[in-house]
Design a protein around this motif. Structure first.
Motif, PDB file in Angstrom:
ATOM      1  N   ASP A 109      19.426  -3.927   9.346  1.00 24.21           N
ATOM      2  CA  ASP A 109      18.619  -5.249   8.420  1.00 24.21           C
ATOM      3  C   ASP A 109      17.248  -5.920   8.194  1.00 24.21           C
ATOM      4  OD1 ASP A 109      21.123  -5.973   7.961  1.00 24.21           O
ATOM      5  OD2 ASP A 109      21.892  -6.706   9.700  1.00 24.21           O
ATOM      6  N   VAL A 110      16.867  -6.457   6.787  1.00 30.50           N
ATOM      7  CA  VAL A 110      16.143  -7.020   6.863  1.00 30.50           C
ATOM      8  C   VAL A 110      15.823  -8.416   7.449  1.00 30.50           C
ATOM      9  CG1 VAL A 110      14.540  -8.282   4.822  1.00 30.50           C
ATOM     10  CG2 VAL A 110      15.651  -6.195   4.943  1.00 30.50           C
ATOM     11  N   PRO A 148       4.889  -4.927  -0.570  1.00 33.17           N
ATOM     12  CA  PRO A 148       4.522  -4.670  -1.743  1.00 33.17           C
ATOM     13  C   PRO A 148       5.059  -3.575  -2.313  1.00 33.17           C
ATOM     14  CG  PRO A 148       2.470  -6.049  -1.754  1.00 33.17           C
ATOM     15  CD  PRO A 148       3.780  -5.687  -0.631  1.00 33.17           C
ATOM     16  N   LEU A 149       6.176  -3.465  -3.005  1.00 25.77           N
ATOM     17  CA  LEU A 149       5.955  -1.390  -3.635  1.00 25.77           C
ATOM     18  C   LEU A 149       4.780  -0.616  -3.905  1.00 25.77           C
ATOM     19  CD1 LEU A 149       8.817  -2.111  -6.465  1.00 25.77           C
ATOM     20  CD2 LEU A 149       9.362  -0.955  -4.572  1.00 25.77           C
ATOM     21  N   GLY A 150       5.060  -0.062  -3.158  1.00 25.08           N
ATOM     22  CA  GLY A 150       3.836   1.012  -3.935  1.00 25.08           C
ATOM     23  C   GLY A 150       3.124   1.165  -2.299  1.00 25.08           C
ATOM     24  N   TYR A 151       3.174   0.283  -1.598  1.00 27.46           N
ATOM     25  CA  TYR A 151       2.408   0.353  -0.225  1.00 27.46           C
ATOM     26  C   TYR A 151       3.493   0.434   0.554  1.00 27.46           C
ATOM     27  CZ  TYR A 151      -1.111  -3.436  -2.462  1.00 27.46           C
ATOM     28  OH  TYR A 151      -2.218  -4.033  -3.038  1.00 27.46           O
ATOM     29  N   GLY A 182      14.706  -2.696   3.290  1.00 30.01           N
ATOM     30  CA  GLY A 182      15.512  -3.223   2.342  1.00 30.01           C
ATOM     31  C   GLY A 182      14.729  -3.876   1.503  1.00 30.01           C
ATOM     32  N   LYS A 183      15.011  -4.578   0.599  1.00 33.75           N
ATOM     33  CA  LYS A 183      13.447  -5.192  -0.096  1.00 33.75           C
ATOM     34  C   LYS A 183      13.900  -6.782   0.182  1.00 33.75           C
ATOM     35  CE  LYS A 183      13.519  -0.800  -2.760  1.00 33.75           C
ATOM     36  NZ  LYS A 183      14.457  -0.361  -2.370  1.00 33.75           N
ATOM     37  N   TRP A 242      10.388  -3.896   3.383  1.00 33.75           N
ATOM     38  CA  TRP A 242      10.660  -3.695   4.663  1.00 33.75           C
ATOM     39  C   TRP A 242      10.408  -2.412   5.282  1.00 33.75           C
ATOM     40  CZ3 TRP A 242       9.389  -7.281   7.488  1.00 33.75           C
ATOM     41  CH2 TRP A 242       9.181  -8.669   7.596  1.00 33.75           C
ATOM     42  N   TRP A 243       9.646  -2.107   6.264  1.00 36.28           N
ATOM     43  CA  TRP A 243       9.392  -0.879   6.793  1.00 36.28           C
ATOM     44  C   TRP A 243      10.214  -1.049   8.416  1.00 36.28           C
ATOM     45  CZ3 TRP A 243       8.514   3.660   4.134  1.00 36.28           C
ATOM     46  CH2 TRP A 243       8.201   3.435   2.937  1.00 36.28           C
ATOM     47  N   VAL A 244      10.878  -0.589   9.518  1.00 37.27           N
ATOM     48  CA  VAL A 244      10.274  -0.914  10.582  1.00 37.27           C
ATOM     49  C   VAL A 244      10.321   0.626  11.418  1.00 37.27           C
ATOM     50  CG1 VAL A 244      13.035   0.401  10.721  1.00 37.27           C
ATOM     51  CG2 VAL A 244      11.819  -1.103  12.235  1.00 37.27           C
TER      52      VAL A 244
END
Length: 274
Positions: free
Chosen positions: A194-195, A231-234, A248-249, A259-261
């Motif tokens: 989860d975010v 942000p999107l694209g990174y 998630g976003k 969000w990345w893990v």
């Protein structure tokens, strides 16, 4: 009453587009001129083949034509204050396309829109190049163009229920030198899908930094997973590795953040960056 719109900025890395087109053209030129049907076999040959000035001019002109067709496709939504037109070949490092979308535009399509525009321009350039070099491949490329066109039109036409507010969203595609942004991050000895701040990760504290990198402390007694929001694209680097797992976003500062893990738990200090 003012009409509410979503302002969506698509930033295309023209150098990345140019490299993609030249790479595909070079590989096909190698196959065609060496008369080898197998790319792997062609790679083993030492012959050096370069694209001539005529090839480069044709490819660049076709890319500019592809961009013009994209603008025409998006014409209903394009925001432009210019009163001039020209036939110059694009030489800018980045090309920006600003779209003013209806308030019920489906924002889920933002992540794909820039990528499909990239795919269309590449396919368009290769179609024109094949027309003069490898005519047998033209139909295949035209099909790729048409597929990309349909996807772009599908994204532009997607709608959802009316929203109570509007957002300004920036899409950055293929650019290795992205602007500095606020980076969100968190850390935990538990792995969450989860975010941070929601669901099972509700109690996970979220921090921010305006630096491009940050060191997270960890040791054998306090090993940690790293969570990064950008942000999107990174795409972040976590402990020197490109992150691959999205969880998630969220919307932060009127931008869509992903969000990345990390895929592993670290027992020593590690750096998150982008």
């Amino acid at each position: 009453m003012a009409i509410k719109k979503h302002k969506i900025t698509v930033l295309l890395d023209w150098a990345s587009l140019n490299k993609d087109v030249q790479d595909k053209a070079y590989r096909m030129a190698r196959l065609a001129k060496l008369g080898v049907a197998d790319q792997v076999a062609a790679d083993r040959l030492e012959s050096e083949i370069s694209l001539g000035d005529e090839d480069m001019s044709l490819l660049k002109r076709a890319m500019a034509q592809g961009l013009a067709e994209v603008v025409t496709m998006c014409g209903e939504y394009v925001w432009n204050t210019s009163h001039t037109s020209d036939n110059y070949i694009v030489k800018d490092k980045n090309v920006t396309l600003t779209l003013m979308m209806p308030v019920n535009f489906n924002l889920a399509g933002c992540e794909s829109l820039g990528q499909m525009i990239h795919a269309y321009i590449v396919a368009k350039a290769m179609t024109e190049w094949y027309r003069y070099t490898v005519p047998a491949r033209v139909e295949e490329q035209m099909l790729l163009c048409e597929n990309a066109r349909r996807e772009i039109q599908k994204i532009l036409g997607a709608r959802v229920r009316m929203l109570s507010n509007v957002r300004t969203i920036e899409i950055i595609v293929g650019n290795d030198e992205k602007p500095t942004v606020t980076m969100l991050y968190a850390m935990s000895n538990d792995y969450y899908t989860d975010v941070p701040g929601t669901g099972d990760a509700e109690n996970l504290n979220v921090y921010t930094t305006n630096e491009r990198s940050h060191t997270i402390t960890a040791d054998d007694a306090h090993s940690k997973y790293g969570y990064v929001g950008l942000p999107l694209g990174y795409t972040p680097l976590i402990a020197g590795k490109k992150a691959t797992t999205q969880i998630g976003k969220v919307v932060y500062n009127d931008m869509v953040y992903v969000w990345w893990v990390s895929d592993e738990q670290y027992s020593s200090d590690f750096v998150i960056t982008y």
